[in-house]
Design a protein around this motif. Structure first.
Motif, PDB file in Angstrom:
ATOM      1  N   LYS A  79       0.833  -1.212   0.000  1.00 49.47           N
ATOM      2  CA  LYS A  79       0.000   0.000   0.000  1.00 49.47           C
ATOM      3  C   LYS A  79       0.864   1.258   0.000  1.00 49.47           C
ATOM      4  O   LYS A  79       0.577   2.221  -0.707  1.00 49.47           O
ATOM      5  CB  LYS A  79      -0.914   0.016   1.234  1.00 49.47           C
ATOM      6  N   THR A  80       1.928   1.221   0.763  1.00 51.05           N
ATOM      7  CA  THR A  80       2.824   2.374   0.833  1.00 51.05           C
ATOM      8  C   THR A  80       3.544   2.577  -0.497  1.00 51.05           C
ATOM      9  O   THR A  80       3.702   3.719  -0.953  1.00 51.05           O
ATOM     10  CB  THR A  80       3.844   2.184   1.970  1.00 51.05           C
ATOM     11  N   LYS A  81       3.958   1.485  -1.111  1.00 50.28           N
ATOM     12  CA  LYS A  81       4.605   1.590  -2.431  1.00 50.28           C
ATOM     13  C   LYS A  81       3.659   2.184  -3.464  1.00 50.28           C
ATOM     14  O   LYS A  81       4.056   3.001  -4.294  1.00 50.28           O
ATOM     15  CB  LYS A  81       5.056   0.211  -2.914  1.00 50.28           C
ATOM     16  N   LYS A  82       2.388   1.763  -3.396  1.00 45.74           N
ATOM     17  CA  LYS A  82       1.398   2.245  -4.362  1.00 45.74           C
ATOM     18  C   LYS A  82       1.166   3.754  -4.183  1.00 45.74           C
ATOM     19  O   LYS A  82       1.129   4.497  -5.164  1.00 45.74           O
ATOM     20  CB  LYS A  82       0.095   1.474  -4.172  1.00 45.74           C
ATOM     21  N   TYR A 129       2.058   6.652  -7.027  1.00 44.35           N
ATOM     22  CA  TYR A 129       1.113   7.640  -7.543  1.00 44.35           C
ATOM     23  C   TYR A 129       1.497   9.067  -7.134  1.00 44.35           C
ATOM     24  O   TYR A 129       1.259  10.022  -7.877  1.00 44.35           O
ATOM     25  CB  TYR A 129      -0.307   7.327  -7.096  1.00 44.35           C
ATOM     26  N   GLY A 130       2.108   9.225  -5.983  1.00 43.39           N
ATOM     27  CA  GLY A 130       2.582  10.539  -5.561  1.00 43.39           C
ATOM     28  C   GLY A 130       3.694  11.054  -6.455  1.00 43.39           C
ATOM     29  O   GLY A 130       3.731  12.234  -6.807  1.00 43.39           O
ATOM     30  N   ILE A 131       4.594  10.155  -6.839  1.00 45.16           N
ATOM     31  CA  ILE A 131       5.674  10.565  -7.739  1.00 45.16           C
ATOM     32  C   ILE A 131       5.114  10.875  -9.125  1.00 45.16           C
ATOM     33  O   ILE A 131       5.554  11.833  -9.772  1.00 45.16           O
ATOM     34  CB  ILE A 131       6.782   9.503  -7.772  1.00 45.16           C
ATOM     35  N   TYR A 132       4.122  10.107  -9.586  1.00 42.51           N
ATOM     36  CA  TYR A 132       3.482  10.425 -10.869  1.00 42.51           C
ATOM     37  C   TYR A 132       2.853  11.819 -10.826  1.00 42.51           C
ATOM     38  O   TYR A 132       2.986  12.600 -11.768  1.00 42.51           O
ATOM     39  CB  TYR A 132       2.407   9.409 -11.225  1.00 42.51           C
ATOM     40  N   VAL A 150      10.185  14.957  -3.089  1.00 48.23           N
ATOM     41  CA  VAL A 150      10.955  14.722  -1.870  1.00 48.23           C
ATOM     42  C   VAL A 150      10.023  14.418  -0.704  1.00 48.23           C
ATOM     43  O   VAL A 150      10.277  13.508   0.099  1.00 48.23           O
ATOM     44  CB  VAL A 150      11.857  15.937  -1.564  1.00 48.23           C
ATOM     45  N   GLU A 151       8.930  15.145  -0.612  1.00 46.61           N
ATOM     46  CA  GLU A 151       7.977  14.956   0.480  1.00 46.61           C
ATOM     47  C   GLU A 151       7.335  13.571   0.435  1.00 46.61           C
ATOM     48  O   GLU A 151       7.209  12.909   1.472  1.00 46.61           O
ATOM     49  CB  GLU A 151       6.899  16.038   0.414  1.00 46.61           C
ATOM     50  N   PHE A 152       6.948  13.113  -0.741  1.00 39.57           N
ATOM     51  CA  PHE A 152       6.353  11.786  -0.845  1.00 39.57           C
ATOM     52  C   PHE A 152       7.358  10.700  -0.454  1.00 39.57           C
ATOM     53  O   PHE A 152       6.996   9.735   0.226  1.00 39.57           O
ATOM     54  CB  PHE A 152       5.828  11.525  -2.261  1.00 39.57           C
TER      55      PHE A 152
END
Length: 83
Positions: free
Chosen positions: A15-18, A22-25, A65-67
């Motif tokens: 879940k954290t990876k997902k 999506y945050g990086i996208y 960076v925040e994500f």
């Protein structure tokens, strides 16, 4: 050091990876918008366009960076609570 970071990402919960993915996208999308604003500045040299494009680009980099930092922190907290 780099191996430690890669191992940390590989051992994250799915879940954290997902959320991280999506945050990086989203952050890359914000950076792409800033590139288009800076491209518009190239054709219409208005100082306002330059500063807006620069600020949006900095915002996109800040989001990346925040994500990453928040994903590592959340994963670490989850591991410590479950133990």
């Amino acid at each position: 050091m780099m191996k430690l970071i890669i191992d940390k990402f590989n051992s994250m919960e799915e879940k954290t990876k997902k959320i991280l993915k999506y945050g990086i996208y989203f952050s890359v999308f914000v950076c792409a918008i800033s590139v288009f604003i800076l491209l518009a500045y190239h054709f219409n040299p208005s100082p306002n366009l330059f500063y807006i494009g620069l600020e949006v680009f900095k915002l996109g980099l800040f989001f990346i960076v925040e994500f990453i930092i928040c994903a590592i922190a959340i994963d670490t907290i989850k591991r410590q609570v479950n133990i």
